[in-house]
Write a protein that holds these residues in place. Structure first.
Motif, short mmCIF file in Angstrom:
data_model
loop_
_atom_site.label_atom_id
_atom_site.label_comp_id
_atom_site.label_asym_id
_atom_site.label_seq_id
_atom_site.Cartn_x
_atom_site.Cartn_y
_atom_site.Cartn_z
N THR A 153 0.86 -1.19 0.00
CA THR A 153 0.00 0.00 0.00
C THR A 153 0.90 1.23 0.00
OG1 THR A 153 -1.25 -1.26 1.63
CG2 THR A 153 -2.03 0.96 1.15
N TYR A 178 -6.77 5.77 -0.17
CA TYR A 178 -7.48 5.87 1.11
C TYR A 178 -7.24 7.27 1.67
CZ TYR A 178 -2.74 5.02 2.74
OH TYR A 178 -1.39 5.12 2.94
N LYS A 218 -3.52 5.67 7.69
CA LYS A 218 -2.25 5.08 8.13
C LYS A 218 -1.41 6.26 8.59
CE LYS A 218 -0.99 1.53 4.85
NZ LYS A 218 -1.02 0.35 5.60
N CYS A 276 -8.52 2.10 4.90
CA CYS A 276 -7.22 1.41 4.79
C CYS A 276 -7.16 0.28 5.82
CB CYS A 276 -6.07 2.38 5.05
SG CYS A 276 -5.90 2.84 6.80
N SER A 317 -4.45 -0.97 8.51
CA SER A 317 -3.18 -0.49 9.07
C SER A 317 -2.81 -1.32 10.28
CB SER A 317 -3.32 0.97 9.50
OG SER A 317 -4.14 1.05 10.66
#
Ligand SMILES: Cc1cc2nc3c(=O)[nH]c(=O)nc-3n(C[C@H](O)[C@H](O)[C@H](O)COP(=O)(O)OP(=O)(O)OC[C@H]3O[C@@H](n4cnc5c(N)ncnc54)[C@H](O)[C@@H]3O)c2cc1C
Length: 506
Positions: free
Chosen positions: A210, A290, A295, A457, A459
């Motif tokens: 990502t 995202y 994150k 997301c 994370s």
């Protein structure tokens, strides 16, 4: 008292055992001394203090919160050389703290805690370490949320003929010059490592599951004049810290309450990327899908420029398999490598210490937390009397200094010990399950609208069940207020009965 001494003949007993000597453990030690408590030890598995800042010595390692905020409020350092100081200086700062606050006599190195068992009869923790056994009235566990490196289980990794190491265990004896190096991961460590090794290596292949959002890093040397000012007028250091704190305190509202307002910040981050990455295909690979902040937002001025260099390949997929010296990504891309560096993070929501702590009902903390970590005010888990975790569940921050949270937890620890004193005799505090549930219910309710949960997301803030058990969904001042005092109504008070062991009396 005589009875107590008799109990411990031939056996070492301390009032408090602190586990870990990073910011959390050293901070706890300073606070204990300030509370007039000297009967304590700090158990550390390594051979020196520093935690994160001892273990992470990879090229380019530095904090991403300004140093004047990423340090103890009670130990201001007018000498920080940069706005974001490097690992060497932060590590030296922690060594300095250990000296100045006379912590050395309490430090026990090469003492890895292998088991801690609650002894309900004697109301104490029986502690086994690699350097011997002891017991303690209270355990303060400061083993760190990011201290046990995680290397993913990649099929074929064992057969890789080259060098393999994790970012937190950098092998300085291995010369990367001219080598084909694979960097796995694009988190906070990887983005510091990439620009630092790119000029040296022959070829760098970055495996990116990502893409991160990366903002410019406003880093500069702190001038001699500024440092002289901070030395001469100590309040200027406090002022600087206060401003840095206030800015972050205001920013956090966007993360916790108004994630939709972050679109503007995304535009700034995209512009930061566009300045360095001219190739539209590469830019597409590097553009997150995202919400920014979901994150950790990363800060770097040289990450994107490094990725644009001709000796770098960005593979927009995770590493899926290793076949000899061929690395295969999840999208089928193959790359040859001489070395693999894992920047794949740590065991955060499955902290290894939890496997080693056995509570009142004989279950480990890991078993108790199998459906997700939970603790009262980020500190005390039900069924684990007189056991406090520094940086426990939901005390992490997405945008500010962890030291603020650590210091709040130390306030709580100090009041906890005071309350035990007030209770007198042999007593222990056990968080009531209902109080733990109520606290976590509030935390999770607030979490629902935060960017960490709504930003789209996955994370490391989320556990295996997708629950966010790591981040604090508020301001640091709110947490400070919530941890100023121990509310005895949230605890059962355990007393040692004459023969039968402990019984709850409140
Ligand atoms: C590369 C990196 C950069 C970071 N940058 C920032 C930043 O800029 N800002 C920020 O706020 N946070 C940052 N962090 C988070 C950082 O971990 C915390 O800020 C803080 O240093 C944590 O301190 P700690 O004492 O809780 O844990 P640690 O520093 O991890 O210390 C834990 C200690 O416990 C010891 N230990 C563990 N298990 C045992 C055992 N069983 N027995 C005995 N000893 C044990 C370990 O050896 C270690 O010394 C960063 C983390 C990393 C990895």
């Amino acid at each position: 008292m005589a009875e107590r001494e008799h109990e411990h003949v031939g056996h070492e007993h301390v009032r408090v055992a602190v586990v870990g000597s990073g910011f959390g453990g050293l901070g706890a030690a300073v606070r204990l001394r300030r509370e007039g408590i000297t009967d304590f030890v700090v158990l550390e598995r390594a051979g020196s203090v520093g935690g994160t800042w001892r273990d992470n010595s990879y090229p380019g390692c530095a904090c991403d919160v300004p140093s004047h905020l990423y340090s103890f409020s009670f130990a201001p350092n007018p000498e920080w050389p940069r706005t974001f100081s490097g690992q060497r200086h932060i590590h030296a700062y922690l060594e300095h703290v250990a000296d100045v606050f006379r912590l050395r006599p309490h430090l026990r190195f090469d003492s890895e805690v292998t088991r801690m068992t609650w002894n309900g009869e004697l109301l104490r923790w029986d502690i086994e370490t690699t350097s011997g056994n002891l017991s303690a009235d209270v355990v303060v566990s400061a083993t760190g949320p990011l201290s046990d490196p995680k290397i993913p289980d990649i099929p074929g990794l064992d057969s890789f003929p080259g060098k393999v190491f994790h970012s937190a265990r950098w092998d300085h004896g291995y010369d990367l010059r001219g080598k084909r190096v694979a960097m796995v991961g694009t988190g906070a460590s990887a983005i510091q490592i990439v620009p630092n090794i790119q000029p040296r290596v022959g070829r760098l292949t970055l495996f990116q599951r990502t893409p991160p959002w990366v903002m410019p890093r406003v880093d500069r040397a702190i001038s001699g004049a500024e440092r002289a000012l901070h030395r001469a007028l100590p309040f200027t250091t406090r002022l600087r810290r206060g401003v840095l704190w206030g800015i972050r305190e205001l920013q956090v509202q966007a993360f916790t309450k108004h994630p939709h307002e972050l679109g503007f910040v995304e535009q700034l981050a995209k512009r930061n990327m566009a300045r360095a990455i001219k190739d539209p295909a590469l830019r597409a690979k590097l553009t997150p899908d995202y919400r920014i902040g979901c994150k950790r937002i990363l800060l770097s001025n040289d990450y994107y420029p490094a990725l644009a260099r001709p000796n770098v390949d960005v593979v927009a997929a995770g590493l899926a398999e290793v076949r000899g010296s061929t690395l295969v990504a999840a999208d089928g891309t193959e790359a040859e490598a001489d070395a693999i560096v894992f920047g794949t993070g740590f065991h955060v929501t499955d902290m290894p210490i939890a496997e080693r702590v056995v509570g009142a009902d004989g279950r480990t903390l890991a078993e108790t937390w199998k459906d997700g970590m939970e603790a009262l005010r980020g500190s005390a888990a039900a069924g684990f009397p007189n056991f406090m975790t520094v940086i426990g569940p939901n005390t992490g921050l997405g945008n500010s200094s962890m030291i603020l949270m650590i210091e709040s937890q130390l306030n709580y620890m100090a009041d906890y010990l005071r309350q035990l004193d007030v209770l007198g005799g042999r007593a222990a505090l056990d968080a009531r399950p209902a109080a733990v549930r109520a606290w976590n219910h509030r935390v999770q309710q607030r979490m629902r609208r935060t960017v960490w949960n709504t930003g789209g997301c996955t994370s490391w803030y989320l556990d295996a069940h997708g629950r966010n058990t790591t981040v604090w969904p508020g301001t640091t001042s709110e947490f400070r207020r919530a941890t100023r005092h121990v509310d005895l109504g949230e605890y059962d008070v355990l007393r040692a009965s004459d023969r039968k062991g402990a019984e709850a009396v409140a």
